[in-house]
Write a protein that holds these residues in place. Sequence first.
Motif, PDB file in Angstrom:
ATOM      1  N   ILE C 160       1.259  -6.565   4.716  1.00  0.00           N
ATOM      2  CA  ILE C 160      -0.102  -6.050   4.916  1.00  0.00           C
ATOM      3  C   ILE C 160      -0.154  -5.206   6.187  1.00  0.00           C
ATOM      4  O   ILE C 160      -0.724  -4.115   6.207  1.00  0.00           O
ATOM      5  N   TYR C 163       1.591  -1.898   5.781  1.00  0.00           N
ATOM      6  CA  TYR C 163       0.841  -1.058   4.846  1.00  0.00           C
ATOM      7  C   TYR C 163      -0.247  -0.275   5.582  1.00  0.00           C
ATOM      8  O   TYR C 163      -0.410   0.922   5.377  1.00  0.00           O
ATOM      9  N   TYR C 164      -0.969  -0.995   6.485  1.00  0.00           N
ATOM     10  CA  TYR C 164      -2.053  -0.316   7.201  1.00  0.00           C
ATOM     11  C   TYR C 164      -1.528   0.734   8.158  1.00  0.00           C
ATOM     12  O   TYR C 164      -2.151   1.741   8.423  1.00  0.00           O
ATOM     13  N   SER C 175       3.177   2.423  -1.006  1.00  0.00           N
ATOM     14  CA  SER C 175       2.037   2.738  -1.868  1.00  0.00           C
ATOM     15  C   SER C 175       1.084   1.568  -2.011  1.00  0.00           C
ATOM     16  O   SER C 175      -0.087   1.762  -2.293  1.00  0.00           O
ATOM     17  N   SER C 176       1.565   0.335  -1.862  1.00  0.00           N
ATOM     18  CA  SER C 176       0.680  -0.828  -1.898  1.00  0.00           C
ATOM     19  C   SER C 176       1.322  -1.934  -1.079  1.00  0.00           C
ATOM     20  O   SER C 176       2.477  -1.831  -0.663  1.00  0.00           O
ATOM     21  N   VAL C 177       0.563  -3.010  -0.864  1.00  0.00           N
ATOM     22  CA  VAL C 177       1.096  -4.136  -0.088  1.00  0.00           C
ATOM     23  C   VAL C 177       2.348  -4.692  -0.760  1.00  0.00           C
ATOM     24  O   VAL C 177       3.291  -5.116  -0.080  1.00  0.00           O
ATOM     25  N   PHE C 178       2.372  -4.690  -2.093  1.00  0.00           N
ATOM     26  CA  PHE C 178       3.512  -5.278  -2.786  1.00  0.00           C
ATOM     27  C   PHE C 178       4.745  -4.389  -2.675  1.00  0.00           C
ATOM     28  O   PHE C 178       5.874  -4.874  -2.596  1.00  0.00           O
ATOM     29  N   MET C 181       6.324  -5.028   0.574  1.00  0.00           N
ATOM     30  CA  MET C 181       7.108  -6.259   0.684  1.00  0.00           C
ATOM     31  C   MET C 181       8.605  -5.960   0.578  1.00  0.00           C
ATOM     32  O   MET C 181       9.426  -6.694   1.123  1.00  0.00           O
ATOM     33  N   TRP C 182       8.972  -4.941  -0.160  1.00  0.00           N
ATOM     34  CA  TRP C 182      10.380  -4.551  -0.232  1.00  0.00           C
ATOM     35  C   TRP C 182      10.870  -4.192   1.167  1.00  0.00           C
ATOM     36  O   TRP C 182      11.930  -4.661   1.598  1.00  0.00           O
ATOM     37  N   TRP C 183      10.068  -3.392   1.885  1.00  0.00           N
ATOM     38  CA  TRP C 183      10.435  -3.066   3.254  1.00  0.00           C
ATOM     39  C   TRP C 183      10.510  -4.322   4.106  1.00  0.00           C
ATOM     40  O   TRP C 183      11.461  -4.523   4.868  1.00  0.00           O
TER      41      TRP C 183
END
Lengths: 240, 240, 240, 240
Positions: C160, C163-164, C175-178, C181-183
């Motif tokens: 999260i 992402y921000y 592109s999204s929080v999910f 998660m890979w990062w």
Amino acid sequence: MRDWKATVRSILDGDHPRFGRPVLFLIYAFIIVSVLSIGFETLPDLPPWARAAFTIEEIVVVAFFTMEYLLRIASAERPLRYVGSLFGIVDLLAILPFYLSLGLDLRSLRTLRLLRVFRLLKLTRYNDAADRFAEAWRATREELVVFFAAAIIVLYLCSIGIYYFEHDAQPEAFSSVFDSMWWAAVTLTTVGYGDVYPITTGGRIFTVVVLFVGLGAIAVPTGIVGAALARMRRPGDPEA
Amino acid sequence: MRDWKATVRSILDGDHPRFGRPVLFLIYAFIIVSVLSIGFETLPDLPPWARAAFTIEEIVVVAFFTMEYLLRIASAERPLRYVGSLFGIVDLLAILPFYLSLGLDLRSLRTLRLLRVFRLLKLTRYNDAADRFAEAWRATREELVVFFAAAIIVLYLCSIGIYYFEHDAQPEAFSSVFDSMWWAAVTLTTVGYGDVYPITTGGRIFTVVVLFVGLGAIAVPTGIVGAALARMRRPGDPEA
Amino acid sequence: MRDWKATVRSILDGDHPRFGRPVLFLIYAFIIVSVLSIGFETLPDLPPWARAAFTIEEIVVVAFFTMEYLLRIASAERPLRYVGSLFGIVDLLAILPFYLSLGLDLRSLRTLRLLRVFRLLKLTRYNDAADRFAEAWRATREELVVFFAAAIIVLYLCSIGIYYFEHDAQPEAFSSVFDSMWWAAVTLTTVGYGDVYPITTGGRIFTVVVLFVGLGAIAVPTGIVGAALARMRRPGDPEA
Amino acid sequence: MRDWKATVRSILDGDHPRFGRPVLFLIYAFIIVSVLSIGFETLPDLPPWARAAFTIEEIVVVAFFTMEYLLRIASAERPLRYVGSLFGIVDLLAILPFYLSLGLDLRSLRTLRLLRVFRLLKLTRYNDAADRFAEAWRATREELVVFFAAAIIVLYLCSIGIYYFEHDAQPEAFSSVFDSMWWAAVTLTTVGYGDVYPITTGGRIFTVVVLFVGLGAIAVPTGIVGAALARMRRPGDPEA
């Protein structure tokens, strides 16, 4: 009157024989839903009905948390103490952004709700293990502070060193000591993305020396906490 | 006369009941300011007023350190001993480049001032933890020397091995055994920037074998120091 | 009749004085051949005779495993108990896909045969060491669960956060929080492929903080299990 | 005659009161020069005089090692035993390639001389620390074998898993299960060069799960050896 307050408190804390566990799990479910929705909302190309669902979910969650917050204040023996406590502030931060953003856009503040996740750690079954973690933390706190200070100093010295070696060869990647800290942090933690790396012979020798010395400085505390934790398991046991 | 010297010494060492702590914090503040400015000066596109500020700050810092250095010599019971001690040399190296660079440009030597950072480690509150670190270092010094020697041998052998596998396929990245050491160091520490990696099947199999065997050789001492540190905590305690 | 069953059982379990070891090694050989062939079949540009050989090998292996499975049922004192046991299910999953795939293509299900690999761990010589691993696992299970839960929470919070910071600068990678998660997973485990990394100043500072704090959270349990294992070695020994 | 042999032996082993240490350091010096020259010879663009110097150095080193080898045979109480011993074979392998390569080119075999590096480990001062390493190795050998077997199985299973996820999306990088092992090894050791990484969602989720589970499986033995080493230090000490 007192009894009523005590009953509400025992329900909210999950101690009540009949309503304790259901209410506890309801609170946990709301926390998890609320936290997961923060992630799901960021998914690109969400259909309009999903956006609407998230808005409704947001209102329901905030209504629930507000009710819980008010009940906790109402049922507290010393309401001001709860309001000023860590959990009281966290509970307020979880709902406040919603009310503020009715006027202006403070959506990103909603992430403060993530702080409520820590309530999850109070699950009774793993309390002992969590206690041991806390105990290990206390037992090694001073070493960790010394280590952390040393790590920051090492990070800073590495940044200055690599800056002098690489600035002329790569003026963009190593434009200043503070930009070099990005390289130092990514290297000393062995992440090594590969976006910045030394290309001069001097910079490479410096990196090798720093890695061999610095890795120890950063990896050691892990062993400290681990060993402390292992010792925590059986406090009175001469075997431990 | 003696009393005057003892008073100055106790002030500079931070032991004086009245001026000890303020002077100590002043010294620490000057060290931190001086070290941070080395970093900030490298920021690109600094406005002229900032450059001027750094020049003034440099003069003030050196004046302060010079005064401290002279006071330490004057107040020392045996001045020559202080001048020849580790901290005496460090204190001199922190101011010497400034006076030398009045004639010629020795700005980069100013980084020697970083050595004064180690004075920060003398903060009394964390003395015990720092002592334990030092004790753990002494207790594991021999193992660390053996390990370090073994690590250098492993690094060298890996470099020779990968050179024979990859030199023909990538004559630039693996142009000699010493260039291959860059690969070996980046790989064995698991940083893995991705600027050099084997592409032949033989080189890849060699890398996998080396990683599984070599990682242990490099990661083990961490555990040694950690375990030794954990044992240091309560010397007289049979549980430790 | 009973004696016959007991004899077959002792042969299949490798306890029979005469046929025990040969049969055991035969079973192990078939498991290894079967598992290795799953890998070799994926080699590109296999000649037709190799494809044919793999088909024959597949039939022989399944025939052998089927015979073993039926013998185990026939010789079991309580056949249903074996069928419902973990090893019974694994043994069935190792042969079932073959018979099902006679009608439809279920080749990839054959990888279920990999589960039989765990039979290899029963080699008697290393039973003690394996037992110590199991014991260490039991002794640290609760800490590992707490740690694992904490790791997932940390992973989610990091996603999260990044992402921000990075979504606007790199809308594709984050592109999204999910997706973030890979990062987060690649960074917190220090793998650092270099396919996604922060480029904004905010994102980089966030990464450095997260790395220093998060690494501990992920690396600590290693030390826990290691220390627990070390203690397992000599249960009754006050030195351990 | 016997005395003469004993004297030579004590000289070669470094025990002789007068010639022991000088001869020992001479042998070590020749080993180090010989090993370093293997690296320096690979430097590109060496001038002709350097090539000539390396040829002379090669002849001198081999002459010295040959003399040492013959003296060791001549002075041994049971010459055949020395010839067949580990150090006897290593000493022979260090000089044999030179004599063989007079006829044919066996220069790369010269790297066998690297084996002599292990003689360096016999330096008396660090004998205790080296003994503790050997003892820790013996004490944890079985765990390390179990771990190593488990690591290979995990590596193989990960390769099969990622092959099924990524083969269709990246047919070149993941062309077979054995090519996928390169990815698996680079990922599980957290090196992460970034030359191969999953791009499908399934492959990424698989990678995250594998990393969190597999890292433990690979990092744990480090802790085992470290803890064992820490315990080795004071065998009779109840504190250890």
